[in-house]
Scaffold this active site. Structure first.
Site, PDB file in Angstrom:
ATOM      1  N   ARG A 110       3.591   0.187 -13.722  1.00 33.94           N
ATOM      2  CA  ARG A 110       3.018   0.803 -12.511  1.00 33.94           C
ATOM      3  C   ARG A 110       1.804  -0.002 -12.063  1.00 33.94           C
ATOM      4  O   ARG A 110       0.754   0.019 -12.709  1.00 33.94           O
ATOM      5  CB  ARG A 110       2.602   2.250 -12.744  1.00 33.94           C
ATOM      6  CG  ARG A 110       2.027   2.808 -11.442  1.00 33.94           C
ATOM      7  CD  ARG A 110       1.929   4.298 -11.397  1.00 33.94           C
ATOM      8  NE  ARG A 110       1.726   4.707 -10.004  1.00 33.94           N
ATOM      9  CZ  ARG A 110       1.979   5.890  -9.509  1.00 33.94           C
ATOM     10  NH1 ARG A 110       2.486   6.807 -10.280  1.00 33.94           N
ATOM     11  NH2 ARG A 110       1.757   6.166  -8.250  1.00 33.94           N
ATOM     12  N   GLY A 149       0.118   0.696   0.959  1.00 37.88           N
ATOM     13  CA  GLY A 149      -0.804   1.192   1.987  1.00 37.88           C
ATOM     14  C   GLY A 149      -2.202   0.628   1.785  1.00 37.88           C
ATOM     15  O   GLY A 149      -2.845   0.167   2.745  1.00 37.88           O
ATOM     16  N   ARG A 162      -0.314   7.402 -13.729  1.00 31.76           N
ATOM     17  CA  ARG A 162       0.591   8.551 -13.790  1.00 31.76           C
ATOM     18  C   ARG A 162       2.040   8.089 -13.593  1.00 31.76           C
ATOM     19  O   ARG A 162       2.278   6.977 -13.130  1.00 31.76           O
ATOM     20  CB  ARG A 162       0.205   9.609 -12.756  1.00 31.76           C
ATOM     21  CG  ARG A 162       0.000   9.079 -11.361  1.00 31.76           C
ATOM     22  CD  ARG A 162      -0.375  10.190 -10.375  1.00 31.76           C
ATOM     23  NE  ARG A 162      -0.646   9.632  -9.073  1.00 31.76           N
ATOM     24  CZ  ARG A 162      -1.873   9.456  -8.560  1.00 31.76           C
ATOM     25  NH1 ARG A 162      -2.935   9.821  -9.249  1.00 31.76           N
ATOM     26  NH2 ARG A 162      -2.036   8.911  -7.376  1.00 31.76           N
ATOM     27  N   ARG A 218       5.518  12.210   4.350  1.00 31.02           N
ATOM     28  CA  ARG A 218       4.761  11.200   5.113  1.00 31.02           C
ATOM     29  C   ARG A 218       5.090  11.307   6.610  1.00 31.02           C
ATOM     30  O   ARG A 218       6.116  11.884   6.981  1.00 31.02           O
ATOM     31  CB  ARG A 218       5.127   9.803   4.601  1.00 31.02           C
ATOM     32  CG  ARG A 218       4.670   9.638   3.165  1.00 31.02           C
ATOM     33  CD  ARG A 218       4.744   8.216   2.709  1.00 31.02           C
ATOM     34  NE  ARG A 218       4.212   8.146   1.358  1.00 31.02           N
ATOM     35  CZ  ARG A 218       3.752   7.055   0.769  1.00 31.02           C
ATOM     36  NH1 ARG A 218       3.764   5.912   1.422  1.00 31.02           N
ATOM     37  NH2 ARG A 218       3.288   7.090  -0.452  1.00 31.02           N
ATOM     38  N   ASN A 233       8.218  11.789  -0.696  1.00 23.83           N
ATOM     39  CA  ASN A 233       7.851  10.861   0.387  1.00 23.83           C
ATOM     40  C   ASN A 233       8.252  11.362   1.781  1.00 23.83           C
ATOM     41  O   ASN A 233       7.757  10.868   2.788  1.00 23.83           O
ATOM     42  CB  ASN A 233       8.437   9.458   0.154  1.00 23.83           C
ATOM     43  CG  ASN A 233       7.735   8.672  -0.932  1.00 23.83           C
ATOM     44  OD1 ASN A 233       8.321   7.810  -1.583  1.00 23.83           O
ATOM     45  ND2 ASN A 233       6.453   8.958  -1.162  1.00 23.83           N
ATOM     46  N   HIS A 284       4.172  -2.307   3.472  1.00 21.12           N
ATOM     47  CA  HIS A 284       5.548  -2.072   3.022  1.00 21.12           C
ATOM     48  C   HIS A 284       6.402  -3.333   3.208  1.00 21.12           C
ATOM     49  O   HIS A 284       7.225  -3.677   2.360  1.00 21.12           O
ATOM     50  CB  HIS A 284       6.164  -0.906   3.793  1.00 21.12           C
ATOM     51  CG  HIS A 284       5.513   0.424   3.499  1.00 21.12           C
ATOM     52  ND1 HIS A 284       5.193   0.825   2.220  1.00 21.12           N
ATOM     53  CD2 HIS A 284       5.106   1.430   4.312  1.00 21.12           C
ATOM     54  CE1 HIS A 284       4.635   2.027   2.265  1.00 21.12           C
ATOM     55  NE2 HIS A 284       4.556   2.409   3.526  1.00 21.12           N
ATOM     56  N   SER A 308      10.588   8.616  -2.939  1.00 21.12           N
ATOM     57  CA  SER A 308      10.668   9.829  -3.756  1.00 21.12           C
ATOM     58  C   SER A 308      11.029  11.042  -2.901  1.00 21.12           C
ATOM     59  O   SER A 308      10.925  11.006  -1.661  1.00 21.12           O
ATOM     60  CB  SER A 308       9.319  10.087  -4.444  1.00 21.12           C
ATOM     61  OG  SER A 308       8.386  10.592  -3.506  1.00 21.12           O
ATOM     62  N   ASP A 351       3.769   0.633  -6.063  1.00 21.82           N
ATOM     63  CA  ASP A 351       2.702   1.422  -5.447  1.00 21.82           C
ATOM     64  C   ASP A 351       1.578   0.518  -4.941  1.00 21.82           C
ATOM     65  O   ASP A 351       1.319  -0.534  -5.525  1.00 21.82           O
ATOM     66  CB  ASP A 351       2.151   2.413  -6.494  1.00 21.82           C
ATOM     67  CG  ASP A 351       1.323   3.508  -5.854  1.00 21.82           C
ATOM     68  OD1 ASP A 351       1.352   3.647  -4.619  1.00 21.82           O
ATOM     69  OD2 ASP A 351       0.628   4.220  -6.597  1.00 21.82           O
TER      70      ASP A 351
HETATM   71  C1  FPP Z   1       4.062   2.920  -2.389  1.00 21.27           C
HETATM   72  O1  FPP Z   1       3.001   2.449  -1.619  1.00 21.27           O
HETATM   73  C2  FPP Z   1       5.314   2.415  -1.915  1.00 21.27           C
HETATM   74  C3  FPP Z   1       6.285   3.160  -1.337  1.00 21.27           C
HETATM   75  C4  FPP Z   1       6.192   4.614  -1.104  1.00 21.27           C
HETATM   76  C5  FPP Z   1       7.510   2.555  -0.867  1.00 21.27           C
HETATM   77  C6  FPP Z   1       8.059   1.433  -1.694  1.00 21.27           C
HETATM   78  C7  FPP Z   1       9.081   0.827  -0.854  1.00 21.27           C
HETATM   79  C8  FPP Z   1       9.241  -0.492  -0.611  1.00 21.27           C
HETATM   80  C9  FPP Z   1       8.473  -1.552  -1.285  1.00 21.27           C
HETATM   81  C10 FPP Z   1      10.211  -0.924   0.442  1.00 21.27           C
HETATM   82  C11 FPP Z   1      11.628  -0.444   0.430  1.00 21.27           C
HETATM   83  C12 FPP Z   1      12.380  -0.725  -0.794  1.00 21.27           C
HETATM   84  C13 FPP Z   1      13.419  -1.574  -0.987  1.00 21.27           C
HETATM   85  C14 FPP Z   1      14.159  -1.469  -2.265  1.00 21.27           C
HETATM   86  C15 FPP Z   1      13.830  -2.610  -0.059  1.00 21.27           C
HETATM   87  P1  FPP Z   1       2.092   3.512  -0.902  1.00 21.27           P
HETATM   88  O2  FPP Z   1       2.497   3.588   0.512  1.00 21.27           O
HETATM   89  O3  FPP Z   1       2.141   4.807  -1.652  1.00 21.27           O
HETATM   90  O4  FPP Z   1       0.706   2.810  -1.068  1.00 21.27           O
HETATM   91  P2  FPP Z   1      -0.711   3.499  -1.174  1.00 21.27           P
HETATM   92  O5  FPP Z   1      -0.682   4.365  -2.403  1.00 21.27           O
HETATM   93  O6  FPP Z   1      -1.634   2.339  -1.311  1.00 21.27           O
HETATM   94  O7  FPP Z   1      -0.901   4.269   0.095  1.00 21.27           O
END
Ligand code: FPP
Length: 237
Positions: A185, A20, A191, A68, A65, A34, A62, A17
């Protein structure tokens, strides 16, 4: 504390997490966060098999997700495909078996094809199982297991009296694997966000303020070291 001498967690889960926010802090589009996050996926998988962690579970996408923007979803799927194309060979060579937790039927054809290819190519891996949560939700996983068991009861292959935690576990995506020892986390959120709800019953938690793109091997080692100092009692004394 030397992490080599004390007991390693057998199963580590990570809710990746903060991609972003990492990008926002740098005035960059979220996609950069990402992209950097995928580099940490690779670092942590490598650290995991080097340290001898036999089960690693990562939450990549998830069931929520999908809410988005389509552009961000497409980018995440693109990054996943790129990761598989570029690194499945390395996973195979290092005995890493890929396992998907989640419903792949919602993924587009080119993404799911690459995922199935990677599952096949790595199917003989015996050093580490890498579970990737893709279109995954912990409650969905439990409900799906309950449905499958109900069907098995209906057709007569399972008796109601046979239903216990060990039978139940055999209907989860992590069939045959140990429960989560450690859930990590990053990014400061406190959470569990519907991740591996059944498997985390006795898990230790490690929360950190570091955003996922900054979660390097040394952060991972901090979490493991801390885990190794914990006194786990599983409800006993
Ligand atoms: C959370 O950050 C991250 C995700 C929803 C995606 C995680 C995915 C990857 C790291 C890439 C793909 C995975 C693999 C296995 C190659 P967020 O966007 O929720 O961040 P934020 O809470 O700061 O907005």
């Amino acid at each position: 504390m030397d992490s080599d001498k004390k007991e390693m967690p057998k199963h580590v889960g990570i809710i990746m997490d903060g991609n972003g926010r990492w990008a926002k802090k740098r005035n960059l589009p979220r996609t950069y966060g990402h992209k950097e996050g995928v580099k940490r996926v690779l670092d942590i998988v490598r650290a995991g098999y080097k340290m001898g962690i036999p089960y690693l579970s990562l939450f990549a996408f998830s069931t929520e997700n999908w809410k988005r923007p389509q552009k961000e979803i497409d980018n995440l799927m693109f990054l996943l495909r790129t990761f598989l194309v570029e690194h499945v060979g390395e996973l195979e060579e290092n005995g890493v078996r890929l396992n998907v937790m989640g419903d792949l039927s919602a993924l587009n054809e080119k993404t799911s094809r690459l995922v199935y290819e990677a599952l096949n190519r790595t199917s003989k891996g015996d050093k580490m199982i890498l579970n990737i949560g893709l279109n995954y939700g912990g409650q969905d996983e439990i409900v799906l297991a309950a449905k499958k068991i109900a069907e098995a009861v209906k057709e007569g292959s399972v008796g109601v009296e046979e239903i216990d935690s060990s039978l139940f576990e055999s209907y989860l995506y992590t069939k045959g694997q140990p429960p989560l020892d450690l859930l990590i986390r990053p990014s400061g959120e406190l959470r569990v966000s519907n991740f591996m709800l059944y498997q985390m019953a006795y898990s230790e938690f490690w929360f950190s303020n570091v955003l996922w793109p900054d979660f390097t091997e040394s952060e991972f080692k901090k979490a493991i070291d801390d885990y190794q100092r914990r006194d786990r009692r599983f409800g006993g004394l």
